[in-house]
Design a protein around this motif. Structure first.
Motif, mmCIF file in Angstrom:
data_model
loop_
_atom_site.group_PDB
_atom_site.id
_atom_site.type_symbol
_atom_site.label_atom_id
_atom_site.label_comp_id
_atom_site.label_asym_id
_atom_site.label_seq_id
_atom_site.Cartn_x
_atom_site.Cartn_y
_atom_site.Cartn_z
ATOM 1 N N LEU A 1 0.831 -1.198 0.000
ATOM 2 C CA LEU A 1 0.000 0.000 0.000
ATOM 3 C C LEU A 1 0.870 1.255 0.000
ATOM 4 C CD1 LEU A 1 -3.006 0.805 0.239
ATOM 5 C CD2 LEU A 1 -2.677 0.934 2.684
ATOM 6 N N VAL A 2 1.831 1.274 0.911
ATOM 7 C CA VAL A 2 2.727 2.426 0.993
ATOM 8 C C VAL A 2 3.478 2.603 -0.323
ATOM 9 C CG1 VAL A 2 4.806 3.311 2.112
ATOM 10 C CG2 VAL A 2 2.992 2.322 3.496
ATOM 11 N N GLU A 3 4.030 1.502 -0.822
ATOM 12 C CA GLU A 3 4.773 1.540 -2.079
ATOM 13 C C GLU A 3 3.936 2.106 -3.217
ATOM 14 O OE1 GLU A 3 7.944 -2.084 -2.121
ATOM 15 O OE2 GLU A 3 6.125 -2.311 -3.323
ATOM 16 N N THR A 4 2.684 1.699 -3.270
ATOM 17 C CA THR A 4 1.843 2.100 -4.394
ATOM 18 C C THR A 4 1.532 3.588 -4.377
ATOM 19 O OG1 THR A 4 0.809 -0.056 -4.276
ATOM 20 C CG2 THR A 4 -0.305 1.590 -5.613
ATOM 21 N N TYR A 5 1.296 4.141 -3.188
ATOM 22 C CA TYR A 5 0.813 5.520 -3.138
ATOM 23 C C TYR A 5 1.860 6.541 -2.729
ATOM 24 C CZ TYR A 5 -3.868 3.885 -4.014
ATOM 25 O OH TYR A 5 -4.967 3.333 -4.612
ATOM 26 N N GLN A 6 3.057 6.089 -2.336
ATOM 27 C CA GLN A 6 3.990 7.035 -1.741
ATOM 28 C C GLN A 6 4.407 8.141 -2.708
ATOM 29 O OE1 GLN A 6 7.173 4.465 -0.449
ATOM 30 N NE2 GLN A 6 8.236 4.594 -2.415
ATOM 31 N N GLN A 7 4.699 7.770 -3.962
ATOM 32 C CA GLN A 7 5.173 8.797 -4.890
ATOM 33 C C GLN A 7 4.077 9.805 -5.197
ATOM 34 O OE1 GLN A 7 8.534 8.886 -6.088
ATOM 35 N NE2 GLN A 7 7.890 10.949 -6.658
ATOM 36 N N LYS A 8 2.868 9.305 -5.329
ATOM 37 C CA LYS A 8 1.755 10.208 -5.639
ATOM 38 C C LYS A 8 1.519 11.188 -4.491
ATOM 39 C CE LYS A 8 -1.360 8.319 -8.296
ATOM 40 N NZ LYS A 8 -1.264 9.149 -9.494
#
Lengths: 201, 187
Positions: A37-44
């Protein structure tokens, strides 16, 4: 004759949104799901914070805070609803708080620290290109800083996150007509700023 | 041609009109009207050019830098720490409730057995205090964390059942006292 198509969103996001089942796992505390979850949204989340705050280190802190807050409050989140507006709302509120606190502290150097530049300096093989890139970053930062935090958020979500009005409504809590109005006035403000910069460049 | 009454969003120089232009929401008739107007109106042409320039500027903004490699791990660790802290806190709260309740129950039991009236008085007081404080605590936790710790509810119910004036302790005391009276009566 038409105006040019308005939305040219940079950074098209081809990623899949996180599904409901996956979120439920994360809700229950499954470590692998939380990491994903963190990986998926962190950059955004970081991108939005960066546009709002204008400075890399602070944006990283704000993004981390938002991600931690989102995950630890997952139990209060309705898994059926889309996740992206929810987490961006948390990030947006966090950034607006930070900006308010910044204003209270009243630093005279309103332009942002050199920290952002340090991050890039010395890493690039092409210093001139880096310089121009930094110039662009600085120009955008300067323009964004002259907008109110709410306007900045609307511009960020519209132009760089490519969000439809309805999603922006979810993130900001503003009505669609208020969003359109702010966007239009922000564009006008930016147009004037661009003219000024050209005059004094 | 007589001037028709125009809706605000049809007024050519209004904000509402411009918003529809930029969102590409003009009807074909309106597009024709707009095109014709632009040929005559210098200020609208300049405005359109300026707004287009803004779009171009904003779309050519360089992307934000990528996050450093350790960011995910650092964030996940922070989350784990925060969750551990929360769990510890709720465990502490739960233990506190159990401890206080046990003390209360023991206190009420002892006072009931030594003096009936005192016992009843304490039970009423305990009922009110216990009920209020437990309900407040649970509501606060519910609102804050949206979770009910099962043993907290269980503890509260047990305490309530034991300690209220028509609860178990009272029943036991009444039965015990009346059997003692009968025994004395028979003696």
């Amino acid at each position: 004759m038409k105006g040019l198509p308005v939305r040219m969103s940079v950074g098209e996001d081809g990623q899949e949104a996180i599904e409901g089942d996956f979120l439920r796992l994360a809700q229950r505390g499954d470590a692998a799901s939380i990491t994903k979850l963190v990986e998926t949204y962190q950059q955004k989340v970081f991108n939005v914070c960066y546009r709002m705050l204008g400075e890399v280190t602070e944006a990283e802190d704000a993004a981390q805070e938002a991600l931690v807050k989102a995950v630890t409050n997952l139990h209060s989140y309705d898994v059926e609803r889309p996740f992206k507006p929810w987490i961006l709302r948390i990030a947006s509120n966090g950034c607006i708080d930070r900006i308010r606190r910044r204003k209270d502290a009243l630093s005279l150097d309103g332009m942002g620290e050199d920290g952002a530049w340090e991050w890039q300096a010395g890493n690039s093989p092409n210093p001139e290109r880096e310089y121009l890139r930094n110039e662009r970053h600085a120009a955008v930062r300067a323009v964004l800083e002259d907008l109110s935090p709410a306007d900045r958020m609307v511009v960020t979500l519209f132009y760089w996150e490519g969000m439809p009005y309805i999603e922006i409504e979810e993130v900001t809590g503003l009505t669609v007509s208020a969003i359109k109005s702010r966007l239009f006035r922000a564009r006008r403000t930016i147009a004037e700023l661009l003219v000024q910069e050209e005059t004094y460049a | 041609m007589p001037e028709k009454l125009k809706m605000p969003s049809q007024e050519l120089h209004s904000e509402a009109w411009w918003i529809r232009v930029l969102d590409d929401e003009l009807t074909p008739d309106e597009e024709v009207r707009w095109g014709a107007h632009l040929l005559q109106c210098e200020s609208c042409r300049q405005e359109l050019a300026a707004l287009t320039r803004v779009d171009l500027f904003l779309s050519q903004v360089p992307a934000p830098p990528a996050l450093p490699a350790g960011f995910t791990d650092a964030t996940v660790q922070l989350i784990a720490r925060r969750q551990r802290w929360r769990r510890m806190l709720s465990f502490l709260a739960g233990s506190l409730v159990i401890a206080l309740t046990s003390l209360l129950v023991v206190g009420v039991a002892r006072s009931t057995l030594s003096s009936f009236e005192l016992g009843v008085g304490v039970m009423f007081f305990a009922r009110d205090t216990l009920f209020h404080s437990l309900v407040q605590t649970m509501l606060a936790l519910l609102v804050r964390w949206r979770t009910i710790l099962p043993y907290m509810v269980g503890t509260a119910l047990v305490a309530y059942a034991l300690v209220v004036p028509d609860g178990l302790l009272m029943t036991f005391a009444v039965v015990w006292l009346s059997s003692r009276r009968r025994a004395r009566g028979m003696a």
